[in-house]
Enzyme design. Structure first.
Site, PDB file in Angstrom:
ATOM      1  N   ASP A   9      54.179  -3.933  -3.345  1.00 37.47           N
ATOM      2  CA  ASP A   9      55.073  -3.353  -2.356  1.00 37.47           C
ATOM      3  C   ASP A   9      56.233  -4.295  -2.041  1.00 37.47           C
ATOM      4  OD1 ASP A   9      53.774  -5.265  -0.847  1.00 37.47           O
ATOM      5  OD2 ASP A   9      52.937  -3.874   0.615  1.00 37.47           O
ATOM      6  N   SER A  10      56.187  -5.503  -2.593  1.00 37.63           N
ATOM      7  CA  SER A  10      57.330  -6.408  -2.508  1.00 37.63           C
ATOM      8  C   SER A  10      58.553  -5.806  -3.184  1.00 37.63           C
ATOM      9  CB  SER A  10      56.996  -7.760  -3.143  1.00 37.63           C
ATOM     10  OG  SER A  10      56.411  -7.580  -4.420  1.00 37.63           O
ATOM     11  N   ASP A  61      50.023  -1.294  -5.740  1.00 31.75           N
ATOM     12  CA  ASP A  61      49.874  -1.737  -4.356  1.00 31.75           C
ATOM     13  C   ASP A  61      49.989  -0.536  -3.414  1.00 31.75           C
ATOM     14  OD1 ASP A  61      49.414  -3.779  -2.600  1.00 31.75           O
ATOM     15  OD2 ASP A  61      51.337  -4.778  -2.877  1.00 31.75           O
ATOM     16  N   LYS A  86      45.506  -1.961  -5.073  1.00 34.04           N
ATOM     17  CA  LYS A  86      45.302  -3.102  -4.174  1.00 34.04           C
ATOM     18  C   LYS A  86      45.611  -2.667  -2.751  1.00 34.04           C
ATOM     19  CE  LYS A  86      48.290  -6.553  -3.615  1.00 34.04           C
ATOM     20  NZ  LYS A  86      48.367  -6.657  -2.119  1.00 34.04           N
ATOM     21  N   GLU A 103      45.677  -4.317   1.494  1.00 35.28           N
ATOM     22  CA  GLU A 103      45.745  -5.553   2.259  1.00 35.28           C
ATOM     23  C   GLU A 103      44.739  -5.574   3.392  1.00 35.28           C
ATOM     24  OE1 GLU A 103      49.604  -6.593   3.675  1.00 35.28           O
ATOM     25  OE2 GLU A 103      50.504  -6.634   1.683  1.00 35.28           O
ATOM     26  N   GLU A 122      46.379 -15.317  -0.210  1.00 39.02           N
ATOM     27  CA  GLU A 122      47.797 -15.646  -0.048  1.00 39.02           C
ATOM     28  C   GLU A 122      48.031 -16.594   1.120  1.00 39.02           C
ATOM     29  OE1 GLU A 122      52.261 -13.665   0.385  1.00 39.02           O
ATOM     30  OE2 GLU A 122      50.520 -12.373   0.027  1.00 39.02           O
TER      31      GLU A 122
END
Length: 297
Positions: free
Chosen positions: A59-60, A98, A128, A130, A198
């Site tokens: 999502d970056s 993501d 993925k 978070e 992270e």
């Protein structure tokens, strides 16, 4: 999952697609796992040709490709477009999509439906999500039970960075490190095939690693993890500024792109481009005939 027939064959066609058993084998053997983000066909081709193991459509991409100020704003459909483009450029790396903010938190059903879209519409091998709190753990378990592999993510979680005090390292107190450990173990118990650590102290990651049975990919978590991931635009310098402390820049492509476009603009304005070598010819007789026809119009 099977390779997609419309994907171009890389230079090293002997490489086999990366699978979940292969990732576990690499962990067992202590072979470092290489992961990188990609968001389109060109970046996917670069990852393919470089021989990386995993590609994350992160999502970056909200910031690196779409120009949003954070990852929170990106829509599911936007990320699926990036994922489909990335899939077309890959043959061997394991592809992870993501799940964007707001696409899985509401319910298990929402999370499973979103995961299905990444697999069915974009050809992702896994997804993925978070966080390692009760909600994220429940969603991860539901997606795994639906038959889709899930990668967990603890430590600094950009989607909820505001609640964490901003983009800053996590786990720097005993209590905070214990919370990360509990979340990592809970995600492992929920069935995640891998975890991302992270922005946590290297010593904390090293203490945790003997307790984690699945591959751990680090980003700003030191060398003890099973592999490393960096954002494509960070490691190649396709961005302004230096980025986070953990970024190592391997190229400065932003500077080169600006220089190239500036040189092109200067050539156009000075009349140096296009030159004779950039044009196409026509037979003189054909040109004469054209002139005659043009005069009759």
């Amino acid at each position: 999952m099977s390779a997609h027939p419309n994907i171009q064959t890389p230079a090293d066609a002997s490489r086999l697609p990366v699978t979940l058993p292969r990732l576990l084998e690499k962990k067992r053997l202590g072979e470092p796992i290489v992961m990188v983000t990609a968001y389109d066909f060109p970046s996917a081709r670069a990852a393919e040709e470089a021989g990386v193991d995993l590609v994350l459509v992160g999502d970056s991409g909200a910031m690196t490709v779409l120009g949003y100020p954070s990852t929170v704003a990106v829509e599911l459909d936007e990320l699926l477009v990036l994922a489909r483009a990335t899939r077309r450029g890959l043959r061997t790396p394991f592809l992870v999509g993501d799940l964007p903010f707001g696409s899985y938190e509401v319910s298990d059903e929402q999370a499973v439906q979103t995961a299905f879209r990444f697999v069915k519409e974009a050809g992702c091998d896994a997804v993925k999500l978070e966080g390692g709190g009760p909600v994220s753990v429940a969603r991860a378990r539901a997606i795994v039970l639906a038959g889709i592999p899930v990668m967990g993510h603890v430590g600094l979680t950009p989607q909820t960075s505001t609640a964490l005090g901003g983009y800053r390292a996590q786990g720097r107190t005993a209590g905070a490190a214990s919370r990360i450990a509990q979340e990592a173990l809970a995600l492992q118990e929920a069935g995640c095939f891998s975890l991302v650590f992270e922005a946590i102290p290297a010593a904390v990651a090293a203490e945790l690693m003997p307790r984690i049975e699945i591959p751990v990919i680090g980003i700003g978590a030191g060398p003890a993890t099973d592999g490393q991931v960096l954002v494509f635009h960070d490691l190649l310098g396709i961005r302004e500024g230096l980025g986070a402390r953990f970024v190592k820049r391997y190229a400065s492509l932003q500077d080169e792109m600006v220089a190239g476009v500036a040189a092109y603009a200067d050539d156009v304005r000075s009349g140096r481009y296009p030159g004779p070598e950039h044009g196409y010819s026509i037979d003189e007789a054909e040109l004469a005939e054209f002139r005659e026809a043009l005069g009759a119009l």
